[in-house]
Design a protein around this motif. Structure first.
Motif, PDB file in Angstrom:
ATOM      1  N   ASP A   1      47.784  39.686  47.750  1.00  0.00           N
ATOM      2  CA  ASP A   1      49.223  38.976  47.565  1.00  0.00           C
ATOM      3  C   ASP A   1      50.074  39.853  46.969  1.00  0.00           C
ATOM      4  O   ASP A   1      50.156  39.645  45.735  1.00  0.00           O
ATOM      5  CB  ASP A   1      49.068  37.454  47.317  1.00  0.00           C
TER       6      ASP A   1
ATOM      7  N   SER B   1      48.961  41.710  43.551  1.00  0.00           N
ATOM      8  CA  SER B   1      47.756  41.074  42.962  1.00  0.00           C
ATOM      9  C   SER B   1      46.708  40.663  43.862  1.00  0.00           C
ATOM     10  O   SER B   1      47.124  40.379  45.173  1.00  0.00           O
ATOM     11  CB  SER B   1      48.367  39.857  42.411  1.00  0.00           C
TER      12      SER B   1
ATOM     13  N   LYS C   1      44.065  37.437  44.974  1.00  0.00           N
ATOM     14  CA  LYS C   1      44.138  35.935  45.080  1.00  0.00           C
ATOM     15  C   LYS C   1      42.566  35.913  45.265  1.00  0.00           C
ATOM     16  O   LYS C   1      41.997  36.527  46.157  1.00  0.00           O
ATOM     17  CB  LYS C   1      44.829  35.415  45.828  1.00  0.00           C
TER      18      LYS C   1
ATOM     19  N   SER D   1      43.645  31.467  43.794  1.00  0.00           N
ATOM     20  CA  SER D   1      44.316  31.260  45.133  1.00  0.00           C
ATOM     21  C   SER D   1      44.798  29.877  45.180  1.00  0.00           C
ATOM     22  O   SER D   1      45.558  29.630  46.068  1.00  0.00           O
ATOM     23  CB  SER D   1      43.809  31.821  46.176  1.00  0.00           C
TER      24      SER D   1
END
Length: 433
Positions: free
Chosen positions: A209, A212, A214, A432
């Protein structure tokens, strides 16, 4: 499994990809004379396929070096890359690709794969393209199905379950009739199957994402899968076992288990280890979650382009041929070769994977595996530290077997330990959900 080495500093996804893109730019794609590409792998008789390529391509010669299967090979591959003498290509299992990317071991070859992507199952291409950049060519897969004993299904008066709800009902029927046998089992030394069950329910253990990662190892889909199998264990309807233990196939041959959920590569193992039951087996689609047609995958590998490869374009060309041509797969997919189930879509029509199998009553198993391969969820990804995640999961499953923990509790703790491990290595990651 050997843990991946941490890269210095905070590793955002873009930082990892920038590193690998830089490595790719260093490759050379043209040469005044013949070039030689070194390739490390463990598929039996791969050298025979390489011989065919070399005879037809004098301008690009491949030198094949066999290495030990899977995890035993990775330290050698890593040390060779670090020493700068790894050559160009190495076989990796699909779950290892992101870890090798994160550790700076692979080369971004996206620029050489524009006309290659559509050759392979779409979800396998996702597996070798973390973050959208491609580092390997898919080789084989493990589309899952249900191997079952037709004679024992008849004995217990059960029909082939199409859904997991039906499987649970049938498991309780068998257990009530004879507590010494089980419709199925949970293999507590096989973490890949636990991951596959979550994958089938559209869980997303890892995803990128922005900058980064998740992590959702305990997301709702994964938790539902864990609860399902824990409930069956608690009721006594299924048992735990160690499927990689030497005694497992004796249990299977004796009829202790009526079914075996597994990837296509299990076919050769069953035939080799329970030969006395030939003709009593059949293959059916893996049960699905009610209202879904999604199947799952267990296993599979790719041929990755290593950092420092001088001829990435030629390496991609060879790897594509190796993993998709009929000449090559007639060797790699043969029962007396590697027995691979191809990742290339056109290869699913090749005669070598469409033979009727007398062990399974003359059934063409590819009719089932093809359907499974085409119904694997595309969104599943492996994380950059999955080697350590897998080790922790395997250790936790051993505790499930002794009732020292439960599957739902294990998923929760695995989520926490994976996030901690990623952050400890300087990789940006968050839950997440």
């Amino acid at each position: 499994m050997k843990k991946s080495q941490a890269l210095a500093g905070a590793l955002t996804v873009s930082a990892v990809l920038a590193l690998l893109t830089g490595c790719g730019a260093a490759g050379t794609t043209a040469s005044a004379g013949p070039v030689t590409i070194d390739y490390m792998g463990w598929v039996p008789k791969a050298d025979k396929a390489v011989d065919i390529w070399n005879k037809a391509h004098p301008e690009t010669q491949v030198k094949y070096s066999p290495v030990s299967n899977g995890q035993d090979a990775y330290p050698k591959i890593r040390s060779s890359v670090q020493a700068g003498n790894a050559g160009c290509l190495a076989q990796l299992t699909l779950d290892q690709v992101p870890s090798f990317v994160a550790d700076g071991m692979l080369m971004d070859v996206t620029q050489y794969t524009g006309d290659v992507k559509d050759t392979f199952l779409d979800w396998t291409w996702s597996q070798v393209s973390p973050g959208g950049q491609t580092y390997a060519i898919p080789q084989d897969t493990g589309p899952m199905a249900m191997y079952y004993r037709t004679d024992l299904f008849e004995k217990f008066g059960i029909t082939v379950p199409k859904t997991w709800d039906e499987f649970a009902t049938a498991a309780k029927t068998v257990h009530a009739a004879d507590p010494s046998v089980s419709l199925g089992y949970l293999a507590t030394d096989d973490s890949s199957t636990v991951a596959a069950y979550a994958w089938q329910r559209d869980s997303s253990w890892f995803a990128i994402d922005g900058d980064s990662w998740k992590v959702g190892i305990d997301d709702s889909a994964s938790a539902a899968s864990a609860t399902y199998w824990q409930d069956l264990l608690d009721s006594g309807a299924i048992a735990t076992t160690k499927r990689w233990d030497p005694g497992f196939y004796s249990e299977l041959a004796s009829g202790k288990y009526l079914t075996m959920m597994g990837g296509a590569w299990n076919t050769a193992l069953i035939e080799a280890n329970v030969g006395d039951t030939a003709g009593k087996w059949a293959l059916a689609p893996m049960p699905t979650v009610k209202g879904s047609t999604a199947s799952a995958n267990s296993g599979g590998s790719a041929v990755a382009v290593l950092k420092g490869c001088k001829y990435p374009e030629q390496a991609v060309a060879f790897a594509t041929w190796l993993n998709s041509s009929e000449d090559s797969l007639n060797i790699l997919s043969a029962a007396d070769g590697g027995g691979l189930y191809p990742a290339a879509t056109k290869a699913l029509d090749y005669a070598v994977v469409n033979k009727k199998d007398s062990f399974f009553g003359g059934q063409n198993l590819n009719d089932i595996f093809r359907e499974s391969a085409n119904n694997v969820n595309v969104g599943w990804a492996w994380g950059p530290t999955y080697s350590s995640t897998d080790t922790t999961l395997t250790d936790g499953l051993a505790k499930v077997a002794t009732k020292g923990t439960t599957l739902p509790a294990l998923m929760t703790s695995l989520q926490t330990s994976t996030l901690s491990d990623m952050k400890g290595r300087g990789i940006q990651a968050a839950a997440s959900h």
